[in-house]
Design an enzyme around this catalytic site. Structure first.
Site, PDB file in Angstrom:
ATOM      1  N   LEU A 141      38.661  41.318  47.235  1.00  0.00           N
ATOM      2  CA  LEU A 141      39.260  40.812  45.878  1.00  0.00           C
ATOM      3  C   LEU A 141      39.855  39.403  46.572  1.00  0.00           C
ATOM      4  O   LEU A 141      39.254  38.816  46.625  1.00  0.00           O
ATOM      5  CB  LEU A 141      40.830  41.644  45.579  1.00  0.00           C
ATOM      6  CG  LEU A 141      40.881  42.901  45.420  1.00  0.00           C
ATOM      7  CD1 LEU A 141      42.193  43.489  45.542  1.00  0.00           C
ATOM      8  CD2 LEU A 141      39.782  43.448  44.205  1.00  0.00           C
ATOM      9  N   ASP A 142      39.603  38.767  45.094  1.00  0.00           N
ATOM     10  CA  ASP A 142      40.053  37.443  44.787  1.00  0.00           C
ATOM     11  C   ASP A 142      41.006  36.759  45.422  1.00  0.00           C
ATOM     12  O   ASP A 142      41.982  37.875  45.552  1.00  0.00           O
ATOM     13  CB  ASP A 142      39.646  36.764  43.093  1.00  0.00           C
ATOM     14  CG  ASP A 142      38.375  36.976  42.778  1.00  0.00           C
ATOM     15  OD1 ASP A 142      37.552  36.671  43.813  1.00  0.00           O
ATOM     16  OD2 ASP A 142      38.081  36.766  42.061  1.00  0.00           O
ATOM     17  N   ARG A 143      41.529  35.531  45.673  1.00  0.00           N
ATOM     18  CA  ARG A 143      43.003  35.645  46.296  1.00  0.00           C
ATOM     19  C   ARG A 143      44.207  35.481  45.091  1.00  0.00           C
ATOM     20  O   ARG A 143      44.873  35.960  45.953  1.00  0.00           O
ATOM     21  CB  ARG A 143      42.704  33.757  46.136  1.00  0.00           C
ATOM     22  CG  ARG A 143      44.198  33.418  47.172  1.00  0.00           C
ATOM     23  CD  ARG A 143      44.251  32.002  46.796  1.00  0.00           C
ATOM     24  NE  ARG A 143      45.501  31.381  47.841  1.00  0.00           N
ATOM     25  CZ  ARG A 143      46.391  31.428  46.753  1.00  0.00           C
ATOM     26  NH1 ARG A 143      46.676  31.850  45.373  1.00  0.00           N
ATOM     27  NH2 ARG A 143      47.581  30.548  47.706  1.00  0.00           N
ATOM     28  N   THR A 145      43.466  38.216  42.527  1.00  0.00           N
ATOM     29  CA  THR A 145      43.751  39.340  42.448  1.00  0.00           C
ATOM     30  C   THR A 145      44.512  40.587  43.565  1.00  0.00           C
ATOM     31  O   THR A 145      44.702  40.274  44.758  1.00  0.00           O
ATOM     32  CB  THR A 145      42.310  39.924  42.202  1.00  0.00           C
ATOM     33  OG1 THR A 145      41.276  39.309  41.625  1.00  0.00           O
ATOM     34  CG2 THR A 145      42.686  41.464  41.562  1.00  0.00           C
ATOM     35  N   ARG A 243      36.572  38.930  35.558  1.00  0.00           N
ATOM     36  CA  ARG A 243      36.910  37.380  34.458  1.00  0.00           C
ATOM     37  C   ARG A 243      35.689  36.583  34.027  1.00  0.00           C
ATOM     38  O   ARG A 243      36.035  36.459  32.623  1.00  0.00           O
ATOM     39  CB  ARG A 243      37.432  36.559  35.731  1.00  0.00           C
ATOM     40  CG  ARG A 243      38.190  36.766  36.688  1.00  0.00           C
ATOM     41  CD  ARG A 243      38.930  36.264  38.257  1.00  0.00           C
ATOM     42  NE  ARG A 243      38.874  35.007  37.700  1.00  0.00           N
ATOM     43  CZ  ARG A 243      38.925  34.125  39.100  1.00  0.00           C
ATOM     44  NH1 ARG A 243      38.873  34.418  39.621  1.00  0.00           N
ATOM     45  NH2 ARG A 243      39.445  32.328  38.681  1.00  0.00           N
TER      46      ARG A 243
END
Length: 307
Positions: A141-143, A145, A243
């Site tokens: 997961l992105d930072r 998220t 996104r």
């Protein structure tokens, strides 16, 4: 459901009717679809026993026989353990599902210099539990998220779950707070995603990009603020996919400045709300729901257990 038990470094499975007549080679190659190199190492290093004796990999198995797999031996650690509180949604001898908070990375970019990632925290958790093995990240997961993320606790589980991810056998459901009121209220975004040549980390919809498919359904609308809470699930797992896709149709995530969102919340408003899979070592259906942790609340009046 399979009958299983852990026995120290070994894991025992009682051969089910569905495996009767199959060989060990077929279990690894066809049932688990394990990599050839990993399968070879289990075979050559005698890491599988049949009823307590060295297994013959080419003899058909009988229902009720006891297979033992050496899965839990100690390993040299590749990640520096570092204490951080972790919210574990599900755990057994093979896997962990963790509720990732926002504002931390999933894994360290530099294994020696960076010790503040979720992987570092889970490595500490495993070690403090007496498990000297490397945690294996299955997806990321992105930072910014938050939400449910899956990790494997030994090499065979890691290989099987990697394959399951590629074959779309792990379902991940996300919630996004987006700008605008969507029309239609549900649909499919099928638009390839590639790198943005003008930005080092940004992605964009591009005819020459990789296939990317996102399903979406509007759950709630705030007509006064012109915002919507949208449920999304993916057929593919491209970097920044949700996104990019929601921005592409004119509804960027709130807080996602990189893709056109306004800073009305303190991060990109994306949460991995639910993770589902069939457990390869027990055949149980596993469903994990990740509670919201944001303060102030981003996803208002949403019951996570009804996603």
């Amino acid at each position: 459901m399979l009958k299983t038990i852990r026995m120290g470094e070994w894991f025992q499975i009682v051969v089910p009717l569905a495996w009767e007549g199959k060989t060990l080679e077929q279990i690894f190659r066809l049932v688990w679809e394990a990599p050839k190199k990993l399968t070879h190492s289990f075979r050559m290093e005698d890491k599988v026993l049949l009823n307590g004796d060295r297994a013959n990999w080419n003899i058909p198995l009988a229902e009720g026989a006891k297979l033992q797999f050496k899965l839990f031996q100690e390993e040299e650690l590749h990640i520096i353990p570092n204490y951080m509180e972790v919210d574990i949604l599900y755990e057994d001898d093979h896997v962990m599902v963790v509720n990732k908070p926002p504002f931390i990375t999933t894994h360290p970019n530099d294994p020696e210099a960076d010790t503040t990632s979720l992987v570092n925290a889970l490595q500490y958790y495993l070690q403090s539990s007496g498990e000297l093995r490397n945690i294996r990240q299955i997806h990321r997961l992105d930072r910014d998220t938050s939400g449910a993320i899956l990790f494997a606790k030994h090499v065979l589980a890691g290989a099987i779950f990697d394959r399951m991810l590629v074959k779309r056998e792990i379902k991940r459901t996300y919630l996004a707070l987006v700008h605008g009121l969507l029309q239609p209220k549900k649909g499919i975004i099928n638009a390839p995603i590639g790198r943005d040549r003008h930005h080092p980390t940004k992605r964009r919809v591009s005819p020459s990009g990789q296939d990317a498919i996102t399903h979406f359904t509007v759950l709630k609308e705030d007509k006064n603020n012109r915002q919507s809470i949208v449920k999304c699930w993916l057929d593919t797992g491209r970097t920044h996919q949700i996104r990019v896709h929601l921005s592409h149709i004119g509804h960027p995530l709130a807080g996602d400045i990189l893709y056109g969102g306004e800073p009305v919340v303190n991060r990109q408003a994306l949460h991995a709300a639910k993770l589902e899979f069939n457990h390869p070592f027990s055949y149980e259906k596993i469903e994990c729901y990740a509670p919201f942790t944001d303060k102030p609340v981003i996803f208002k009046n949403i019951d996570i257990n009804l996603i």
